[in-house]
Design an enzyme around this catalytic site. Structure first.
Site, PDB file in Angstrom:
ATOM      1  N   LYS A 180       0.835  -1.207   0.000  1.00 46.81           N
ATOM      2  CA  LYS A 180       0.000   0.000   0.000  1.00 46.81           C
ATOM      3  C   LYS A 180       0.870   1.258   0.000  1.00 46.81           C
ATOM      4  CE  LYS A 180      -3.447   2.936   0.824  1.00 46.81           C
ATOM      5  NZ  LYS A 180      -3.810   3.498   2.091  1.00 46.81           N
ATOM      6  N   ASN A 198      -6.985  11.452  -9.040  1.00 39.95           N
ATOM      7  CA  ASN A 198      -6.234  10.196  -9.190  1.00 39.95           C
ATOM      8  C   ASN A 198      -6.315   9.660 -10.622  1.00 39.95           C
ATOM      9  OD1 ASN A 198      -5.794  10.445  -6.482  1.00 39.95           O
ATOM     10  ND2 ASN A 198      -7.032   8.688  -5.855  1.00 39.95           N
TER      11      ASN A 198
HETATM   12  O1  KPL Z   1      -4.894   6.155   0.107  1.00 34.35           O
HETATM   13  C1  KPL Z   1      -5.196   6.987  -0.718  1.00 34.35           C
HETATM   14  C2  KPL Z   1      -4.918   8.397  -0.358  1.00 34.35           C
HETATM   15  O2  KPL Z   1      -5.396   9.304  -1.012  1.00 34.35           O
HETATM   16  O3  KPL Z   1      -4.192   8.585   0.636  1.00 34.35           O
HETATM   17  C3  KPL Z   1      -5.743   6.560  -2.049  1.00 34.35           C
HETATM   18  C4  KPL Z   1      -6.177   5.107  -1.945  1.00 34.35           C
HETATM   19  C5  KPL Z   1      -4.663   6.712  -3.083  1.00 34.35           C
HETATM   20  C6  KPL Z   1      -6.988   7.248  -2.479  1.00 34.35           C
HETATM   21  O4  KPL Z   1      -6.788   8.527  -2.944  1.00 34.35           O
END
Ligand code: KPL
Length: 297
Positions: A180, A198
């Site tokens: 992640k 995104n």
């Molecule tokens: O975790 C995220 C974030 O913005 O911090 C994602 C999954 C990329 C979603 O924008």
């Protein structure tokens, strides 16, 4: 017998508030966060719009009773202070982190012991609109895992799943946290630098891929054999294409970002093993620069 747990969502920003809202339908949930946000929830409930729609009513005042679990959802640079404060106020209990970054779990363990730490990752896209109101912009998945046993992770996952938060318990949560973090290292920094949603990153896949590959090399040096970070990043980009990443939201709101805990941490761990981390290094420096430089328009 009805299955009911008592959760404290500590650091209810965008993501923590989504979890609090969904869990509050079946469980007791206390939200702790910024004064204006908590006051707005107290006055008119927690408004969620987007793919989840409704007004939810988590508790906003602590009644002094014993809770089962703390869901820690503060910014990663606040983990140390937050966990210390939370333990002082609510006592030692299992803590599940749904934060970004690589170093939260060890900081939490220092205060509650590894037996009480449940690691977590989630890919929901959530935007903080204003105090008392969030937008659920992209549906994600959640993975949980304990470090000494999965007993608590299983109980929390049951509560999450029954509340509509799709969750799976994994045997190696640290590998998922690395995966992640690599995905975040590719999406968050770029969207913040380019000031885009995104989904726009589909147009610059090559850079996304290079950042993912750099992160995978470093993860490998720590024993995490990850080969699908780019595919996962593209999947998250697709599922949250309309979302403003958390780092972009921070930049737009003039707030400190988590870049040091995401790209900075990956680069630092790379350096310790003598691995080149120039992509993560440059992103960290540029975002830190942006936090301080006055830009035009
Ligand atoms: O975790 C995220 C974030 O913005 O911090 C994602 C999954 C990329 C979603 O924008």
């Amino acid at each position: 017998m009805e299955f009911k747990m008592k959760f404290i969502v500590y650091g209810a920003g965008a993501i923590g508030s989504l979890f609090a809202a969904l869990l509050s339908e079946n469980h007791e949930v206390l939200v702790v966060g910024r004064k204006e946000h908590i006051e707005a929830i107290f006055r008119h409930g927690l408004i969620v719009e987007g793919i989840t729609n409704g007004v939810f009513y988590p508790e906003t005042e602590y009644d002094g009773s014993r809770y089962d679990v703390i869901i820690l959802s503060t910014k990663a640079y606040d983990t140390e202070t937050a966990i210390k404060e939370a333990v002082e106020k609510f006592g030692v209990m299992p803590v599940v982190s749904i934060q970004n970054g690589l170093r939260n779990e060890e900081r939490i363990a220092e205060h509650v012991g590894w037996e009480n730490v449940v690691g977590g990752v989630t890919t929901h896209g959530v935007t903080f609109m204003e105090p008392g109101r969030i937008k659920h912009a992209g549906r994600g998945k959640t993975l949980l895992g304990g470090f000494l046993s999965n007993e608590m992770a299983n109980r929390i996952a049951k509560a999450f799943n029954e509340s509509g938060i799709e969750t799976v318990v994994t045997e190696d949560i640290m590998e998922e946290i690395w995966r992640k973090s690599i995905v975040n290292s590719a999406i968050n920094g770029l969207t913040a630098l380019l000031r885009c949603r995104n989904g726009e990153l589909k147009k610059i896949k090559e850079i996304v891929m290079e950042i993912c590959e750099e992160g995978e090399k470093i993860a490998m040096a720590y024993g995490y054999d990850i080969h699908d970070a780019f595919e996962r990043a593209m999947e998250v980009i697709d599922n949250t294409s309309m979302n403003y990443s958390s780092m972009l939201q921070d930049v737009l709101n003039g707030k400190r970002t988590e870049v040091e805990e995401i790209n900075g941490a990956i680069a630092e761990m790379g350096r310790k093993k003598g691995i080149n981390a120039c992509m993560n290094d440059v992103i960290t420096k540029l975002i830190k620069g942006m936090e301080n430089v006055r830009h035009l328009g």
